[in-house]
Every structure is written in structure tokens, then in C-alpha cells.
Write a protein that holds these residues in place. Structure first.
Motif, mmCIF file in Angstrom:
data_model
loop_
_atom_site.group_PDB
_atom_site.id
_atom_site.type_symbol
_atom_site.label_atom_id
_atom_site.label_comp_id
_atom_site.label_asym_id
_atom_site.label_seq_id
_atom_site.Cartn_x
_atom_site.Cartn_y
_atom_site.Cartn_z
ATOM 1 N N PHE A 47 1.017 -1.173 -0.010
ATOM 2 C CA PHE A 47 0.140 -0.005 0.084
ATOM 3 C C PHE A 47 1.097 1.094 -0.052
ATOM 4 O O PHE A 47 1.754 1.322 1.116
ATOM 5 N N ARG A 48 0.747 1.931 -0.959
ATOM 6 C CA ARG A 48 1.534 3.278 -1.121
ATOM 7 C C ARG A 48 0.564 4.386 -0.528
ATOM 8 O O ARG A 48 -0.499 4.793 -1.401
ATOM 9 N N PHE A 49 1.000 5.215 0.360
ATOM 10 C CA PHE A 49 0.169 6.250 0.464
ATOM 11 C C PHE A 49 0.021 7.570 -0.495
ATOM 12 O O PHE A 49 1.121 7.289 -1.288
ATOM 13 N N GLY A 50 -0.958 7.962 -0.552
ATOM 14 C CA GLY A 50 -1.203 9.052 -1.687
ATOM 15 C C GLY A 50 -0.341 10.415 -1.551
ATOM 16 O O GLY A 50 -0.362 10.997 -2.438
ATOM 17 N N GLY A 51 0.076 10.646 -0.404
ATOM 18 C CA GLY A 51 0.596 11.766 -0.216
ATOM 19 C C GLY A 51 -0.138 12.924 -0.390
ATOM 20 O O GLY A 51 -1.377 13.099 0.053
ATOM 21 N N THR A 52 0.432 14.019 -1.141
ATOM 22 C CA THR A 52 -0.856 15.362 -1.656
ATOM 23 C C THR A 52 -1.558 15.076 -2.852
ATOM 24 O O THR A 52 -2.170 15.983 -3.154
ATOM 25 N N THR A 53 -1.284 13.849 -3.582
ATOM 26 C CA THR A 53 -1.837 13.734 -4.795
ATOM 27 C C THR A 53 -3.114 12.682 -4.881
ATOM 28 O O THR A 53 -3.651 12.769 -5.948
ATOM 29 N N GLY A 54 -3.301 12.057 -3.990
ATOM 30 C CA GLY A 54 -4.342 10.973 -3.917
ATOM 31 C C GLY A 54 -4.500 10.423 -2.876
ATOM 32 O O GLY A 54 -4.148 10.500 -1.584
ATOM 33 N N GLU A 55 -5.163 9.269 -2.742
ATOM 34 C CA GLU A 55 -5.886 8.376 -1.831
ATOM 35 C C GLU A 55 -4.889 7.361 -1.243
ATOM 36 O O GLU A 55 -5.247 6.771 -0.172
ATOM 37 N N GLY A 56 -4.094 6.902 -2.078
ATOM 38 C CA GLY A 56 -3.152 6.023 -1.674
ATOM 39 C C GLY A 56 -3.700 4.624 -2.581
ATOM 40 O O GLY A 56 -5.018 4.581 -2.882
ATOM 41 N N GLN A 57 -2.915 3.721 -3.045
ATOM 42 C CA GLN A 57 -3.066 2.533 -3.763
ATOM 43 C C GLN A 57 -2.564 1.342 -3.376
ATOM 44 O O GLN A 57 -1.435 1.383 -2.787
ATOM 45 N N LEU A 58 -3.526 0.307 -3.229
ATOM 46 C CA LEU A 58 -2.867 -1.147 -2.878
ATOM 47 C C LEU A 58 -2.581 -1.847 -4.211
ATOM 48 O O LEU A 58 -3.276 -1.756 -5.197
ATOM 49 N N SER A 59 -1.599 -2.567 -4.405
ATOM 50 C CA SER A 59 -0.956 -3.172 -5.451
ATOM 51 C C SER A 59 -0.295 -4.398 -5.072
ATOM 52 O O SER A 59 0.216 -4.774 -3.976
ATOM 53 N N LEU A 60 -0.191 -5.234 -6.139
ATOM 54 C CA LEU A 60 0.638 -6.566 -6.084
ATOM 55 C C LEU A 60 2.063 -6.428 -6.854
ATOM 56 O O LEU A 60 2.186 -5.895 -7.830
ATOM 57 N N VAL A 61 3.155 -6.772 -6.327
ATOM 58 C CA VAL A 61 4.569 -6.743 -6.869
ATOM 59 C C VAL A 61 4.941 -8.126 -6.912
ATOM 60 O O VAL A 61 5.037 -8.806 -6.086
ATOM 61 N N GLY A 62 5.249 -8.612 -8.287
ATOM 62 C CA GLY A 62 5.109 -9.836 -8.519
ATOM 63 C C GLY A 62 6.812 -10.158 -8.387
ATOM 64 O O GLY A 62 7.593 -9.444 -8.075
ATOM 65 N N PRO A 63 7.137 -11.543 -8.765
ATOM 66 C CA PRO A 63 8.454 -12.245 -8.522
ATOM 67 C C PRO A 63 9.212 -11.535 -9.642
ATOM 68 O O PRO A 63 8.774 -11.104 -10.837
ATOM 69 N N THR A 64 10.664 -11.386 -9.206
ATOM 70 C CA THR A 64 11.653 -10.920 -10.532
ATOM 71 C C THR A 64 12.803 -11.504 -10.316
ATOM 72 O O THR A 64 13.314 -12.270 -9.286
ATOM 73 N N ASP A 65 13.769 -11.539 -11.416
ATOM 74 C CA ASP A 65 15.015 -12.068 -11.179
ATOM 75 C C ASP A 65 16.180 -11.021 -11.406
ATOM 76 O O ASP A 65 17.456 -11.269 -11.591
ATOM 77 N N ARG A 66 15.804 -9.706 -10.921
ATOM 78 C CA ARG A 66 16.723 -8.780 -11.272
ATOM 79 C C ARG A 66 16.190 -7.509 -10.084
ATOM 80 O O ARG A 66 15.219 -7.357 -9.589
ATOM 81 N N ALA A 67 17.429 -6.749 -9.827
ATOM 82 C CA ALA A 67 17.153 -5.788 -8.560
ATOM 83 C C ALA A 67 16.228 -4.533 -9.304
ATOM 84 O O ALA A 67 16.501 -4.365 -10.371
ATOM 85 N N PHE A 68 15.567 -3.733 -8.624
ATOM 86 C CA PHE A 68 15.199 -2.603 -9.093
ATOM 87 C C PHE A 68 15.323 -1.488 -8.089
ATOM 88 O O PHE A 68 15.598 -1.684 -6.865
ATOM 89 N N LEU A 69 15.472 -0.095 -8.543
ATOM 90 C CA LEU A 69 15.656 0.890 -7.584
ATOM 91 C C LEU A 69 14.363 1.808 -7.445
ATOM 92 O O LEU A 69 13.637 2.105 -8.234
ATOM 93 N N LEU A 70 14.065 1.839 -5.909
ATOM 94 C CA LEU A 70 12.995 2.877 -5.481
ATOM 95 C C LEU A 70 13.286 4.091 -5.412
ATOM 96 O O LEU A 70 14.390 4.352 -4.789
ATOM 97 N N ASP A 71 12.794 4.936 -6.108
ATOM 98 C CA ASP A 71 12.919 6.362 -6.163
ATOM 99 C C ASP A 71 13.312 7.039 -4.758
ATOM 100 O O ASP A 71 12.527 6.879 -3.910
ATOM 101 N N GLY A 72 14.423 7.446 -4.495
ATOM 102 C CA GLY A 72 14.726 8.000 -3.191
ATOM 103 C C GLY A 72 13.970 9.259 -2.956
ATOM 104 O O GLY A 72 13.813 9.723 -1.729
ATOM 105 N N ALA A 73 13.212 9.978 -3.774
ATOM 106 C CA ALA A 73 12.594 10.955 -3.549
ATOM 107 C C ALA A 73 11.091 10.699 -3.703
ATOM 108 O O ALA A 73 10.034 11.394 -3.959
ATOM 109 N N MET A 74 10.770 9.525 -3.287
ATOM 110 C CA MET A 74 9.355 9.067 -3.020
ATOM 111 C C MET A 74 8.491 10.089 -2.013
ATOM 112 O O MET A 74 9.189 10.512 -1.324
#
Length: 273
Positions: A47-74
Motif C-alpha cells: 500500500f502506497r500512501f497517496g501523499g498530496t496527490t491521491g488517496e493511496g493505492q494497494l497493489s501487487l508486486v510480482g517475482p523478479t530475477d533482477r534488482a530495481f531501484l525505488l526512487d529516493g525522492a518518493m
């Protein structure tokens, strides 16, 4: 870099859930670094909180075989429950291969979770949202056949201990083809890729515990042929050499420890079961 807090699940959830977690944004600035998220064979309900732009979103993140970078300015916090390899299929009723390297909003993937999304949108803090996710995970029925679920769980355990795919299938009394079908359907990764990801995760744990260890001996302890073999997996799965990864990992851990000491509400949540 965003700060990451991870909490062990309560006892009733430990067979299905690896951890509950929270990511908090940092103060924006020119030097904000991203957070490196590693492949682990798991499926996350986030669940990602919406901050100042929305209500928040519940989502699924699936399996992967590589790393990904989460934006430092979230812009706002995110919380999640991480299902152990093979467990999301039965608990959530999803096909992990359909989620491979993807993040999908539950509105599209699992509309039946809409009520939980509304409860999460009403959460006043990450602590409250983590409690909602814990209740949601505990209330989900098991949909997969018990025999298949037990076989997949045992296969993940053996592969994580370094067993070969053929030996694992033989011990479980199934063909390699059946084992591959079961793991692709319930984990989302074929057996050989899953085995490599689990071995890599074991090496990460050793690197965390033995920061000053000789990398050649650490590689052997993690089940690699040699340091070069481990180095190839780190570059493929983490995007960094073991040495560079260790430096980044320790810097992130130090940052999270400082924030955990400042954040009494998140710290107290661990004991509020």
C-alpha cells in the motif's frame, strides 16, 4: 535514501509471510539515493500512501530475477506484506507468473481486495496501515491444493539449502517437469532460477552478518564454486559487485537504525501483537 524497516510476522502468519515492512521517504535533496530492492522469489502486497496527490493505492508486486531501484525522492510512505515463495498463489488467488516483473493495482488484479484498500486509505499512519495489512493477511483463506502447497514449500526449502533440481524432484517423488510446472505456477520462477535467487539471498544474509569476512570463503559458505561465481550472481541480481553492494547495504542499515531510534511508534508496533 528512503529508510526501510522490516518486522517479523506474528506466529500464525509465519508459514505464509516472510515479513511486514515499511519504507519512509527522506527529506528531498540533490543527494537523495534510491533504495535497492532485491529479487527473492516473493510476492508483495503493497500500500502506497497517496501523499498530496491521491488517496493511496494497494497493489501487487510480482517475482523478479533482477534488482530495481525505488526512487529516493518518493513522496509518501509505503507499507507491505511479503509472502514467502509459493504462498501468494494460495492466499491471494493470483498466478505469480502473470505478475513477473510487474506491479499491478488490485483494482485490476484482485478487485475482491477493494474493501481492504478502502480501510488502508483510512489509515492515519504507517503503523495503522501495517495493522490493517496484518489482519488482511490473516483473514485470507488458502485456495491451493494441500498436496501441491506442501510440495512447493518443501521444494523451496530444499532449493534454498543448495539442493539440485533433480535431487529435489526425486526426494519429493515427482518428475522434474512436474516440479517445474508447480514452481512456475505458484512461485513465478522456474526451479533453476529460483535456486539461484535463493542462493544469492543466502549470500546477502552472510554478507550482512560477516561484513569483514573474506569474500572467497564467504562464497564457498554460500554454496558458490568460487568468488568469481558469486560475483556474477551479484552483478546479475543486484547490479553491483559484492564489495560495492556491501558498502551500500551497510550505509542503508545505518540510516535505518538512526531513523528507527527516532521513530518510537514504529518501534513499539513490533511488540503490539
Amino acid at each position: 535514501m528512503p529508510t526501510y524497516h522490516e518486522f517479523p510476522p506474528p506466529a500464525p502468519l509465519r508459514l505464509a509471510v516472510d515479513a511486514l515492512w515499511c519504507v519512509n521517504p527522506t527529506t528531498p535533496g540533490p543527494a537523495v539515493s534510491p533504495l535497492r530492492v532485491l529479487p527473492d522469489g516473493c510476492v508483495d502486497l503493497i500500500f502506497r500512501f497517496g501523499g498530496t496527490t491521491g488517496e493511496g493505492q494497494l497493489s501487487l508486486v510480482g517475482p523478479t530475477d533482477r534488482a530495481f531501484l525505488l526512487d529516493g525522492a518518493m513522496p509518501a510512505p509505503a507499507v507491505g506484506v511479503r509472502f514467502r515463495p509459493g504462498m501468494a498463489a494460495g492466499r491471494l488467488g493470483v498466478r505469480p507468473p502473470d505478475l513477473y516483473r510487474r506491479e499491478v493495482a488490485v483494482d485490476r488484479a484482485l478487485p475482491q481486495l477493494g474493501a481492504w484498500q478502502e480501510r488502508l486509505r483510512g489509515s492515519a499512519s504507517p503503523v495503522e496501515a501495517l495493522r490493517v495489512l496484518r489482519w488482511a493477511a490473516a483473514s485470507m483463506p488458502t485456495r491451493s491444493a494441500p498436496g501441491v502447497s506442501a510440495r512447493v514449500g518443501r521444494a523451496v526449502e530444499l532449493l534454498g539449502r543448495g539442493w539440485r533440481v533433480a535431487s529435489t524432484a526425486a526426494v519429493l517423488g515427482v518428475s522434474e517437469r512436474t516440479l517445474r510446472r508447480d514452481l512456475v505456477e505458484t512461485v513465478g520462477l522456474p526451479p533453476k532460477v529460483l535456486a539461484r535467487v535463493l542462493r544469492f539471498q543466502g549470500a546477502v544474509r552472510l554478507l550482512d552478518a560477516r561484513a569483514d569476512a573474506d569474500l572467497a570463503s564467504l562464497a564457498l559458505d554460500a554454496g558458490y564454486f568460487d568468488h568469481a561465481h558469486m560475483n556474477r550472481d551479484f552483478r546479475e541480481f543486484a547490479g553491483l559487485s559484492p564489495t560495492a553492494f556491501g558498502h551500500e547495504r551497510r550505509a542503508a542499515a545505518d540510516s535505518s537504525k538512526r531513523r528507527a531510534g527516532e521513530d518510537g511508534t514504529l518501534k513499539s508496533w513490533i511488540w503490539d501483537t
